[in-house]
Design an enzyme around this catalytic site. Structure first.
Site, PDB file in Angstrom:
ATOM      1  N   CYS A  84      10.056  23.745  15.399  1.00 33.29           N
ATOM      2  CA  CYS A  84       8.826  22.933  14.479  1.00 33.29           C
ATOM      3  C   CYS A  84       8.523  21.863  14.869  1.00 33.29           C
ATOM      4  O   CYS A  84       8.121  22.838  15.693  1.00 33.29           O
ATOM      5  CB  CYS A  84      10.432  21.243  14.366  1.00 33.29           C
ATOM      6  SG  CYS A  84       9.083  20.015  14.000  1.00 33.29           S
ATOM      7  N   CYS A 141       6.644  24.047  -1.275  1.00 37.97           N
ATOM      8  CA  CYS A 141       4.903  25.297  -0.557  1.00 37.97           C
ATOM      9  C   CYS A 141       5.638  25.447   0.362  1.00 37.97           C
ATOM     10  O   CYS A 141       4.982  26.799   0.770  1.00 37.97           O
ATOM     11  CB  CYS A 141       4.396  24.091  -0.166  1.00 37.97           C
ATOM     12  SG  CYS A 141       5.433  22.964   1.140  1.00 37.97           S
ATOM     13  N   CYS A 187      10.904  19.444  11.409  1.00 38.91           N
ATOM     14  CA  CYS A 187      13.117  19.743  11.367  1.00 38.91           C
ATOM     15  C   CYS A 187      13.259  17.882  10.551  1.00 38.91           C
ATOM     16  O   CYS A 187      11.817  17.207  10.244  1.00 38.91           O
ATOM     17  CB  CYS A 187      13.148  19.353  13.387  1.00 38.91           C
ATOM     18  SG  CYS A 187      12.581  18.073  13.572  1.00 38.91           S
ATOM     19  N   CYS A 241       9.767 -17.700 -14.238  1.00 40.40           N
ATOM     20  CA  CYS A 241      10.124 -18.509 -13.215  1.00 40.40           C
ATOM     21  C   CYS A 241       9.598 -20.120 -13.686  1.00 40.40           C
ATOM     22  O   CYS A 241       8.960 -20.888 -12.849  1.00 40.40           O
ATOM     23  CB  CYS A 241       8.998 -18.169 -11.585  1.00 40.40           C
ATOM     24  SG  CYS A 241       7.560 -17.779 -11.929  1.00 40.40           S
ATOM     25  N   CYS A 263     -16.364 -46.589  -1.902  1.00 41.19           N
ATOM     26  CA  CYS A 263     -16.135 -47.989  -3.027  1.00 41.19           C
ATOM     27  C   CYS A 263     -17.642 -48.195  -2.912  1.00 41.19           C
ATOM     28  O   CYS A 263     -18.166 -48.433  -1.396  1.00 41.19           O
ATOM     29  CB  CYS A 263     -15.757 -49.706  -3.209  1.00 41.19           C
ATOM     30  SG  CYS A 263     -16.454 -50.814  -4.418  1.00 41.19           S
ATOM     31  N   CYS A 291      -5.374 -40.742 -12.958  1.00 39.53           N
ATOM     32  CA  CYS A 291      -6.770 -41.150 -13.045  1.00 39.53           C
ATOM     33  C   CYS A 291      -7.563 -42.153 -12.427  1.00 39.53           C
ATOM     34  O   CYS A 291      -8.154 -41.591 -11.058  1.00 39.53           O
ATOM     35  CB  CYS A 291      -5.925 -42.464 -13.864  1.00 39.53           C
ATOM     36  SG  CYS A 291      -7.248 -44.055 -14.407  1.00 39.53           S
TER      37      CYS A 291
HETATM   38 ZN   LIG Z   1       3.228  21.911   2.711  1.00 37.19          ZN
HETATM   39 ZN   LIG Z   2       7.323 -16.062 -12.095  1.00 35.71          ZN
HETATM   40 ZN   LIG Z   3      10.591  18.067  14.895  1.00 33.45          ZN
HETATM   41 ZN   LIG Z   4     -14.570 -52.450  -3.034  1.00 30.97          ZN
END
Ligand SMILES: [Zn+2]
Ligand SMILES: [Zn+2]
Ligand SMILES: [Zn+2]
Ligand SMILES: [Zn+2]
Ligand SMILES: [Zn+2]
Ligand SMILES: [Zn+2]
Lengths: 517, 153
Positions: free
Chosen positions: A145, A162, A167, A258, A303, A316
């Protein structure tokens, strides 16, 4: 500007009901129970100014498993037409971004020279590969290898068509590195230097023993399938593994199982009326300017009269100073006194160019740009912040609804309250994005009309918000229902007027945009 | 050599027994994954006559991951930055476990012969190289003399 009286006739069209939102009708949620009570409400809610009445936007919400099924289905479909092994086909399809029509078109275009299509996709043509691989594997008993330099019997050596073989140990290590460390899936090539033949999924699944790596690989394959496919999009919610599948791509809202609603085109929260492009610029700007926008999102202000620190704990904007000796009423957004906010001439939402001019005289123009940005950012952030608070309101309203049911109102009769909070949230979301839209907008006659519409929605929304936060707990039941319905219907109609106007502007090219850096 | 993969042992043996011309690579006594490398400046390049010192380290993941290589001798080259890092495709995305230390060093030697200012790591050097190649080559030659010849560091 239209008077407040004509809004019912104006904006409610019974045919507006059936738009894209209701595509997945089979799992109608409990909160849509108001349908029975007042279908008019439902019609308003699903009106989308972008759409003609017969223009639904069909989509499906798919689990990850279903996506894999979809992928295999496409492979099968193509396989029925051209006889190529499915592993090779998957690589070919990935090469063509899962556009099977394009693949078939090319396949027949190259008729007689189909080697070319395989070469371009970096696979060995299945028409000639068998001989090569066999010749290689049947050759010797012991082989070295090249990666680990150990000798193995040829049964432990393997490779792609190819002909380069290594290995199995090295193969598995190589694939793990590519998948786990580099996050690759459909573009992993043969380990040989300068060999670009792509590893097919059968080889991968065969050589990898670690389940964790297998899962990661499958996830990556699915992901690249979704990313390649313009008709698919992952739900952007964290930890949600669902995919939305549409029939054609558009800038439209879709809703995941969800619960997350998002723009199919850009994946952000549904952002009507601002364009995806502008939203993207805006979000980037917010990121870049996080330092300046930090203080804006803070939840405390002083304030303006007595300087006591006041914390915003509801949506609000009508603030009343907590200092019992002061009780000054002011607007959270502009810090101006609250009184004139009810009057039609007062425009807390309109950027005051006069003021800006003064500022420019004092400071350089970059400072003005910043102020302009901060102006819109402040209002954008304010709605964003308020939206985050509305879950508290949902909880409060739910208690109120239970209370009312104990007082002999039916479940369906009290749904108007939840509907009101829904409308409130929709309005806040729309308003939020109108400030992004406005930030990029050049002043002209239409933009002035837009600002007027925006001011109307602001005002209506604040009235609804205030009523729901305060008065709803004190007023009598009969009175509540009428008032709440009036208020939210008005809000909704104003919102639709605003959206429709912006969309009309898109169609007729009214909008001019400023240059931004 | 406890724990050293066979592949590294074999490569080291071959590097020592059949050295490549103009290149030397010696493993460190204390760490057999660390190599002291010298590369002679190629003929007909502005680096000719210089002896460049490099360090090469084989990470735990080698050969799945590329070796880490760095110039220790200062060099005026568009693909090598101030601290000696090298911009070379086979050390990054083009790495293949079938490549070896030997091939990596040969590629670096080739890079000295053929600088590539279109894929720069040292931007200022690459700019000079493109704008006034003659001047850049002159500087490279001066640096070679100053830093890579006997008496230099
Ligand atoms: Zn190859
Ligand atoms: Zn989702
Ligand atoms: Zn190898
Ligand atoms: Zn105030
Ligand atoms: Zn979008
Ligand atoms: Zn105000």
């Amino acid at each position: 500007m239209e008077s407040d009286d004509d809004y019912y006739e104006d904006d409610i069209d019974p045919d507006d009901y059936d738009d894209g939102h209701n595509f997945d009708n089979e799992d109608v949620e409990v909160d849509e129970g108001y349908l029975g009570e007042s279908s008019v409400d439902a019609r308003i809610s699903s009106y989308n100014p972008d759409l003609g009445d017969d223009d639904p936007y069909p989509y499906e919400c798919l689990s990850a498993d279903k996506v894999v099924g979809l992928m295999n289905e496409i492979i099968r479909e193509v396989n029925d037409i051209v006889n190529i092994p499915s592993t090779t086909l998957r690589i070919l399809l990935a090469h063509f971004n899962w556009d099977k029509e394009l693949l078939l078109e090319k396949y027949y275009e190259y008729e007689g020279n189909q080697e070319r299509i395989f070469a371009e996709a970096h696979v060995i043509s299945p028409l000639k590969s068998k001989s090569l691989a066999r010749r290689k594997s049947g050759r010797s008993i012991e082989q070295a290898c090249e990666i680990c330099c150990n000798n193995y019997s040829s049964s432990f050596m393997t490779g792609l068509d190819c002909g380069h073989s290594f290995c199995k140990g090295c193969w598995s290590q190589y694939l793990c590195t590519k998948i786990i460390d580099e996050g690759m899936s459909q573009t992993i090539s043969c380990p040989e230097f300068e060999c670009d033949i792509i590893v097919d999924d059968a080889v991968v699944m065969n050589l990898i023993t670690d389940q964790k790596v297998c899962r990661k690989y499958q996830h990556l394959i699915t992901n690249s399938f979704v990313m390649c496919n313009p008709l698919l999009k992952w739900c952007p919610a964290p930890d949600c593994h669902h995919v939305i599948k549409v029939e054609y791509r558009d800038k439209r809202p879709v809703k995941c199982e969800c619960g997350r609603e998002f723009c199919f085109d850009c994946g952000e929260s549904w952002h009507d009326p601002v364009l995806c492009m502008h939203l993207r610029k805006w979000l980037k700007k917010c990121d870049d300017d996080s330092e300046t926008s930090h203080w804006i999102s803070a939840n405390t202000k002083e304030c303006p009269k007595c300087q006591v620190t006041i914390e915003k704990d509801g949506g609000c904007n009508h603030m009343v100073c907590r200092n019992q000796a002061c009780k000054h009423e002011f607007c959270w957004v502009c810090l101006g006194p609250w009184d004139p906010h009810g009057a039609s001439w007062y425009n807390c939402n309109r950027y005051n160019a006069e003021e800006a001019k003064k500022a420019r005289d004092l400071q350089e123009s970059s400072r003005e740009m910043l102020q302009r940005y901060l102006f819109y950012c402040n209002r954008y952030m304010n709605h964003l912040q308020s939206l985050k608070f509305e879950h508290k309101l949902y909880a409060r309203i739910k208690r109120k609804m239970e209370e009312m049911q104990q007082l002999n109102m039916s479940w369906i009769e009290v749904q108007f309250l939840k509907r009101a909070v829904d409308v409130l949230c929709q309005c806040r979301q729309t308003l939020m994005y109108t400030y992004v839209f406005a930030f990029f907008l050049k002043r002209n006659n239409q933009s002035i009309i837009f600002e007027g519409n925006q001011a109307d929605v602001e005002k209506a929304t604040e009235l609804l918000s205030e009523y729901l936060e305060r008065d709803v707990t004190t007023a009598s039941l009969g009175e509540i229902k009428q008032k709440v319905q009036d208020k939210y219907r008005y809000c909704d109609s104003r919102r639709n007027v605003l959206l429709r106007h912006v969309h009309e502007g898109y169609d007729k090219d009214w909008w001019e945009y400023i240059e931004t850096s | 050599m406890a724990g050293l993969p066979r592949r590294i042992t074999k490569e080291t043996q071959r590097l020592l027994s059949e050295p490549v011309q103009g290149i030397s690579a010696t493993p460190d006594e204390n760490n057999l994954r660390y190599f002291h490398v010298t590369i002679n400046g190629p003929k007909d390049s502005p680096f000719e006559g210089g002896v460049f010192k490099l360090e090469l380290f084989l990470p735990e993941e080698y050969p799945m991951a590329a070796p880490k290589v760095r110039f220790n001798t200062k060099i005026y080259h568009p693909n090598i930055d101030k601290i000696g890092r090298i911009c070379l495709d086979i050390l990054k995305d083009k790495w293949s476990p079938a490549l070896q230390v030997r091939t990596v060093l040969l590629s670096i030697q080739a890079l000295l012969s053929a600088p590539n200012p279109d894929d720069p790591l040292a931007n200022d050097v690459a700019d000079n190289w493109k704008r006034n190649e003659a001047a850049a080559i002159k500087t490279a030659r001066e640096w070679t003399q100053k830093y890579a010849m006997s008496g230099g560091q």
